[in-house]
Every structure is written in C-alpha cells, then in structure tokens.
Design a protein around this motif. Structure first.
Motif, PDB file in Angstrom:
ATOM      1  N   MET A  69       0.839  -1.180   0.000  1.00 47.30           N
ATOM      2  CA  MET A  69       0.000   0.000   0.000  1.00 47.30           C
ATOM      3  C   MET A  69       0.886   1.247   0.000  1.00 47.30           C
ATOM      4  N   THR A  70       0.454   2.258  -0.706  1.00 47.59           N
ATOM      5  CA  THR A  70       1.183   3.515  -0.782  1.00 47.59           C
ATOM      6  C   THR A  70       1.122   4.240   0.558  1.00 47.59           C
ATOM      7  N   ALA A  71       2.248   4.809   0.964  1.00 48.22           N
ATOM      8  CA  ALA A  71       2.253   5.600   2.195  1.00 48.22           C
ATOM      9  C   ALA A  71       1.336   6.803   2.011  1.00 48.22           C
ATOM     10  N   GLN A  72       0.552   7.102   3.033  1.00 51.96           N
ATOM     11  CA  GLN A  72      -0.412   8.194   2.972  1.00 51.96           C
ATOM     12  C   GLN A  72       0.240   9.521   3.346  1.00 51.96           C
ATOM     13  N   VAL A  73      -0.239  10.593   2.743  1.00 55.01           N
ATOM     14  CA  VAL A  73       0.217  11.934   3.102  1.00 55.01           C
ATOM     15  C   VAL A  73      -0.254  12.171   4.536  1.00 55.01           C
ATOM     16  N   PRO A  74       0.654  12.482   5.455  1.00 54.16           N
ATOM     17  CA  PRO A  74       0.259  12.581   6.860  1.00 54.16           C
ATOM     18  C   PRO A  74      -0.373  13.921   7.211  1.00 54.16           C
ATOM     19  N   ASP A  75      -1.210  13.892   8.242  1.00 52.89           N
ATOM     20  CA  ASP A  75      -1.699  15.124   8.842  1.00 52.89           C
ATOM     21  C   ASP A  75      -0.551  15.744   9.617  1.00 52.89           C
ATOM     22  N   THR A  76      -0.657  17.049   9.898  1.00 50.90           N
ATOM     23  CA  THR A  76       0.423  17.741  10.590  1.00 50.90           C
ATOM     24  C   THR A  76      -0.076  18.366  11.886  1.00 50.90           C
ATOM     25  N   LEU A  77       0.879  18.724  12.730  1.00 58.42           N
ATOM     26  CA  LEU A  77       0.582  19.334  14.019  1.00 58.42           C
ATOM     27  C   LEU A  77       1.623  20.404  14.304  1.00 58.42           C
ATOM     28  N   GLN A  78       1.168  21.603  14.668  1.00 57.47           N
ATOM     29  CA  GLN A  78       2.069  22.643  15.163  1.00 57.47           C
ATOM     30  C   GLN A  78       1.980  22.610  16.681  1.00 57.47           C
ATOM     31  N   PHE A  79       3.147  22.486  17.317  1.00 57.22           N
ATOM     32  CA  PHE A  79       3.193  22.381  18.774  1.00 57.22           C
ATOM     33  C   PHE A  79       4.457  23.066  19.260  1.00 57.22           C
ATOM     34  N   GLU A  80       4.300  24.002  20.178  1.00 55.04           N
ATOM     35  CA  GLU A  80       5.414  24.761  20.748  1.00 55.04           C
ATOM     36  C   GLU A  80       6.305  25.353  19.659  1.00 55.04           C
ATOM     37  N   GLY A  81       5.666  25.910  18.619  1.00 56.82           N
ATOM     38  CA  GLY A  81       6.390  26.618  17.572  1.00 56.82           C
ATOM     39  C   GLY A  81       7.071  25.751  16.532  1.00 56.82           C
ATOM     40  N   ARG A  82       6.840  24.451  16.571  1.00 54.38           N
ATOM     41  CA  ARG A  82       7.484  23.550  15.603  1.00 54.38           C
ATOM     42  C   ARG A  82       6.436  22.732  14.866  1.00 54.38           C
ATOM     43  N   ASN A  83       6.833  22.217  13.703  1.00 55.10           N
ATOM     44  CA  ASN A  83       5.934  21.395  12.886  1.00 55.10           C
ATOM     45  C   ASN A  83       6.250  19.922  13.070  1.00 55.10           C
ATOM     46  N   TYR A  84       5.182  19.137  13.190  1.00 60.51           N
ATOM     47  CA  TYR A  84       5.301  17.702  13.386  1.00 60.51           C
ATOM     48  C   TYR A  84       4.372  16.968  12.432  1.00 60.51           C
ATOM     49  N   VAL A  85       4.696  15.708  12.185  1.00 63.09           N
ATOM     50  CA  VAL A  85       3.863  14.810  11.409  1.00 63.09           C
ATOM     51  C   VAL A  85       3.140  13.907  12.401  1.00 63.09           C
ATOM     52  N   ILE A  86       1.842  13.763  12.225  1.00 65.86           N
ATOM     53  CA  ILE A  86       1.063  12.892  13.106  1.00 65.86           C
ATOM     54  C   ILE A  86       1.181  11.458  12.608  1.00 65.86           C
ATOM     55  N   LEU A  87       1.665  10.592  13.488  1.00 62.56           N
ATOM     56  CA  LEU A  87       1.806   9.180  13.147  1.00 62.56           C
ATOM     57  C   LEU A  87       0.556   8.386  13.513  1.00 62.56           C
ATOM     58  N   GLY A  88      -0.171   8.857  14.533  1.00 62.43           N
ATOM     59  CA  GLY A  88      -1.362   8.118  14.922  1.00 62.43           C
ATOM     60  C   GLY A  88      -2.149   8.800  16.022  1.00 62.43           C
ATOM     61  N   TRP A  89      -3.403   8.398  16.111  1.00 62.53           N
ATOM     62  CA  TRP A  89      -4.330   8.866  17.150  1.00 62.53           C
ATOM     63  C   TRP A  89      -4.741   7.651  17.967  1.00 62.53           C
ATOM     64  N   GLN A  90      -4.742   7.782  19.267  1.00 60.78           N
ATOM     65  CA  GLN A  90      -5.254   6.738  20.154  1.00 60.78           C
ATOM     66  C   GLN A  90      -6.249   7.402  21.083  1.00 60.78           C
ATOM     67  N   GLY A  91      -7.505   7.062  20.937  1.00 52.33           N
ATOM     68  CA  GLY A  91      -8.529   7.678  21.769  1.00 52.33           C
ATOM     69  C   GLY A  91      -9.763   7.999  20.964  1.00 52.33           C
ATOM     70  N   ASP A  92     -10.498   8.990  21.427  1.00 54.25           N
ATOM     71  CA  ASP A  92     -11.778   9.354  20.851  1.00 54.25           C
ATOM     72  C   ASP A  92     -11.596  10.307  19.678  1.00 54.25           C
ATOM     73  N   ALA A 133       3.378  11.731  17.481  1.00 53.83           N
ATOM     74  CA  ALA A 133       3.915  12.617  16.451  1.00 53.83           C
ATOM     75  C   ALA A 133       5.433  12.501  16.398  1.00 53.83           C
ATOM     76  N   VAL A 134       5.980  13.009  15.310  1.00 52.53           N
ATOM     77  CA  VAL A 134       7.434  13.032  15.131  1.00 52.53           C
ATOM     78  C   VAL A 134       7.770  14.324  14.390  1.00 52.53           C
ATOM     79  N   ALA A 135       8.968  14.838  14.623  1.00 54.34           N
ATOM     80  CA  ALA A 135       9.390  16.075  13.957  1.00 54.34           C
ATOM     81  C   ALA A 135       9.283  15.920  12.451  1.00 54.34           C
ATOM     82  N   ASP A 136       8.819  16.969  11.797  1.00 47.09           N
ATOM     83  CA  ASP A 136       8.682  16.970  10.346  1.00 47.09           C
ATOM     84  C   ASP A 136      10.065  17.145   9.741  1.00 47.09           C
ATOM     85  N   GLU A 137      10.534  16.135   9.055  1.00 44.16           N
ATOM     86  CA  GLU A 137      11.851  16.188   8.426  1.00 44.16           C
ATOM     87  C   GLU A 137      11.676  16.560   6.958  1.00 44.16           C
ATOM     88  N   ASN A 138      11.503  17.838   6.703  1.00 47.71           N
ATOM     89  CA  ASN A 138      11.308  18.341   5.356  1.00 47.71           C
ATOM     90  C   ASN A 138      12.651  18.329   4.634  1.00 47.71           C
TER      91      ASN A 138
END
Length: 162
Positions: free
Chosen positions: A1-24, A125-130
């Motif tokens: 399966m092709t890797a999906q374009v990830p959602d992103t998160l800005q947190f404490e002034g930095r950009n991150y890639v969301i790897l997963g959600w656990q919860g509601d 999440a993990v740091a966005d390595e652009n």
C-alpha cells in the motif's frame, strides 16, 4: 500500500507529522459536517484531505484542511472558515524540448479560526523532516524520535517519549 500523506501538528512553535491517534477521534469533523465533499486524487491520499492541527494555549485546534474537492467551483466555503486557493502550474515538454502541455494543479484550503477539538487520548507525532528545506551538504542527523501528547477534552495533560 502507498504511504499516505500525513496530517500535521504545530506544537510549541514547531511542525510535526502525526503518526497516529489513540482515543476518541470521533471529535474530528467529517467532510459532511464541515460542508464539503472530497475525492481521492491519488493513492497517497485516499481521503482526499490533509488536516493541519495546532496546539495553542494548551488547547487542540483543527486550523486548516487541505481538500481535493469534487467540484471546487461549486463548493461553497464552509461557515466559520475562509478559503485559500493555491494554483500550481507545471510545463511539460516533448523529446525535442518543445512545450506540449501546461497542467494546472488546484489546492483548496479551508482555514478555521476557532475550531477546537475536545479530543481525549493520545497523539503520536514526530518532527517533520522536510528534506527540501535541508541543505544537501548538511550532515545526516539521527532520525527523529516519536513522542506522545496526552489530551483530556482537548487540553494538553502531558508530553512524553513514546
């Protein structure tokens, strides 16, 4: 399966890639509740949308949705949002170097000012390595380490390594 374009998160002034959600994650608005319909543009984005989240004042927001719309010109801007449209053009050439086709690529963004999410659970999440922003001569760094942000009703409760 092709890797999906990830959602992103800005947190404490930095950009991150969301790897997963656990919860509601049911608190994440659907296309229908936001007032638009998306289509699959490629196998790298089956949902037809990329969500961009932010944590400000320790609260979780959905602040931007990049949508591949079925009929962009007929899709109204959702209430409480503003729309930004990015048009990209790519020139194609034949084997002799003559221009043959100019393709237009449209990107529709819906920007929300106050769409708080009352999410309870964990975002991994993990740091966005652009790689485009990294100079070619820059030394290779250790890969970024994923971390977890814990939320209760949309408010940050803690941050720790995964």
């Amino acid at each position: 399966m092709t890797a999906q374009v990830p959602d992103t998160l800005q947190f404490e002034g930095r950009n991150y890639v969301i790897l997963g959600w656990q919860g509601d994650a049911d608190c994440i608005p659907t296309n229908e509740s936001l007032g638009f319909h998306t289509v699959t543009q490629s196998t790298a984005n089956l949902s037809g949308r990329v969500d961009h989240y932010g944590v400000w004042g320790n609260e979780l927001y959905l602040f931007k949705v990049e949508a591949t719309l079925e009929t962009p010109s007929d899709t109204p801007t959702p209430p409480n949002a503003r729309r930004e449209v990015l048009l990209r053009y790519e020139q194609f050439f034949d084997f002799e170097g003559r221009p043959t086709e100019l393709r237009e690529y449209r990107h529709d963004f819906f920007i929300y000012e106050d769409l708080k999410l009352r999410f309870t659970g964990r975002i991994i999440a993990v740091a966005d390595e652009n790689l485009w922003a990294k100079p070619e001569a820059a030394p290779d760094e250790e890969p970024a380490i994923p971390f977890v942000i814990e939320f209760r009703k949309g408010v940050v409760e803690g941050v720790h390594d995964q």
